[in-house]
Motif scaffolding. Structure first.
Motif: not given
Lengths: 151, 185
Positions: A6-18
């Protein structure tokens, strides 16, 4: 087949990876300190529905919490008080002479003896996470699940 | 992610092993709670809740492989409860939902977990870099400015504030489609 994220999981992944939103030190420190709050062997008391008392408006009912485990029922009443929280409770049946109640928060623990009716009270708690633990003369301690009272 | 040796030491009460686990997994927990747009104080509260629940559940943990996904799911649930509660400003206890370990389907569905393990993070951002505008800039800005509000983000992207949410939703949909296994070469 796995669900798409879902959106939150994807946003979390983007933030974590950045790597651009590092964990604040006080958040890590609180996580490390949480280990001291473990209670090996305790029975975990989960919330159970509180029957609607007759004549009580429904608005007041969400301040009443009931937890149960191992034959014990813990009834808690939460009362906000000037930004802090007062907590009153009753344990039934009475766990016997020598029983001790602890109201634990991540920062402080308050201990109380039980009245003959099984009651106890703690005032001026900080809002946030708390758990109530009943140490019994016979049997393992009973601890409520961690519950949050927000400001 | 967390090996058997570490979890055995944790179960034996070894604080150093716990600290190592916190160091490894706290970025995951933090990114989970921050993805709900919570303030730093609320995010800290939700993260603490996730760690307290792990402490509570330690005796039941059998599979160290699942701790990461369990924590991620738990942190998200605490963050989402806090979000709901912020909309409804009463001083009341949060409802506690039954705590089960996440199902096996969730263990693989969260890209944040994949990012922790391999160079998945790089792959994720390479995918973003290959997107068209405004998605590339929007997702980059969103990740780089975790505390910026919608108005500020929209302003920097040159779009009206009301367009930010729907555009972000479309960009995330597109990214999701690009990341889906069937889309991979």
């Amino acid at each position: 087949m796995p669900h798409p994220p879902d959106d939150e999981a994807l946003i979390a992944a983007l933030r974590l990876a950045s790597g651009l939103d590092p964990v604040p030190e006080r958040v890590s420190a609180a996580a490390r300190a949480a280990f001291a709050l473990r209670l090996p062997g305790a029975a975990v008391a989960r919330p159970v529905a509180v029957p609607a008392p007759s004549g009580v408006r429904s608005a007041g009912r969400d301040r009443l919490l009931r937890f149960g485990a191992d034959g014990l029922v813990l009834d808690l009443e939460i009362e906000p008080s000037a930004g802090l929280v007062d907590l009153a409770g009753q344990i039934t049946p009475h766990p016997g002479a020598g029983a001790l109640v602890e109201v634990r928060t991540p920062r402080l623990t308050e201990s109380r003896d039980l009245s003959p009716a099984g009651r106890f009270a703690v005032t001026g708690l900080p809002p946030g996470w708390f758990s109530v633990v009943c140490h019994r003369p016979d049997g393992p301690p009973v601890a409520t699940v961690w519950t949050r009272i927000g400001p | 992610m967390i090996d058997r040796h570490t979890i055995d030491a944790v179960l034996d009460g070894d604080q150093a092993a716990w600290d190592a686990m916190v160091k490894r997994l706290s970025p995951l927990v933090w990114s989970a709670v921050r993805s709900y747009g919570l303030s730093p104080a609320d995010a800290a509260d939700a993260a603490q809740g996730a760690w307290l629940r792990l402490v509570e559940h330690l005796p039941g943990i059998r599979d160290p492989e699942r701790i990461g996904s369990w924590l991620f799911t738990t942190a998200r649930r605490e963050a989402s409860l806090l979000c709901r509660r912020n909309r409804d400003e009463r001083l009341v206890p949060d409802p506690v939902e039954p705590d089960g370990p996440p199902g096996p389907e969730q263990a693989h569905a969260d890209p944040a977990l994949a990012v922790l393990t391999a160079d998945e993070g790089r792959r994720l951002w390479l995918t973003v870099e290959s997107m068209n505008e405004p998605c590339r800039s929007l997702l980059r800005l969103m990740a780089q400015a975790p505390d910026a509000g919608v108005r500020q983000l929209a302003g920097r992207l040159g779009m009206p504030a009301g367009s930010y949410g729907p555009t972000r939703g479309r960009c995330l949909d597109r990214l999701r489609a690009m990341l889906a296994p069937e889309a991979a070469p």
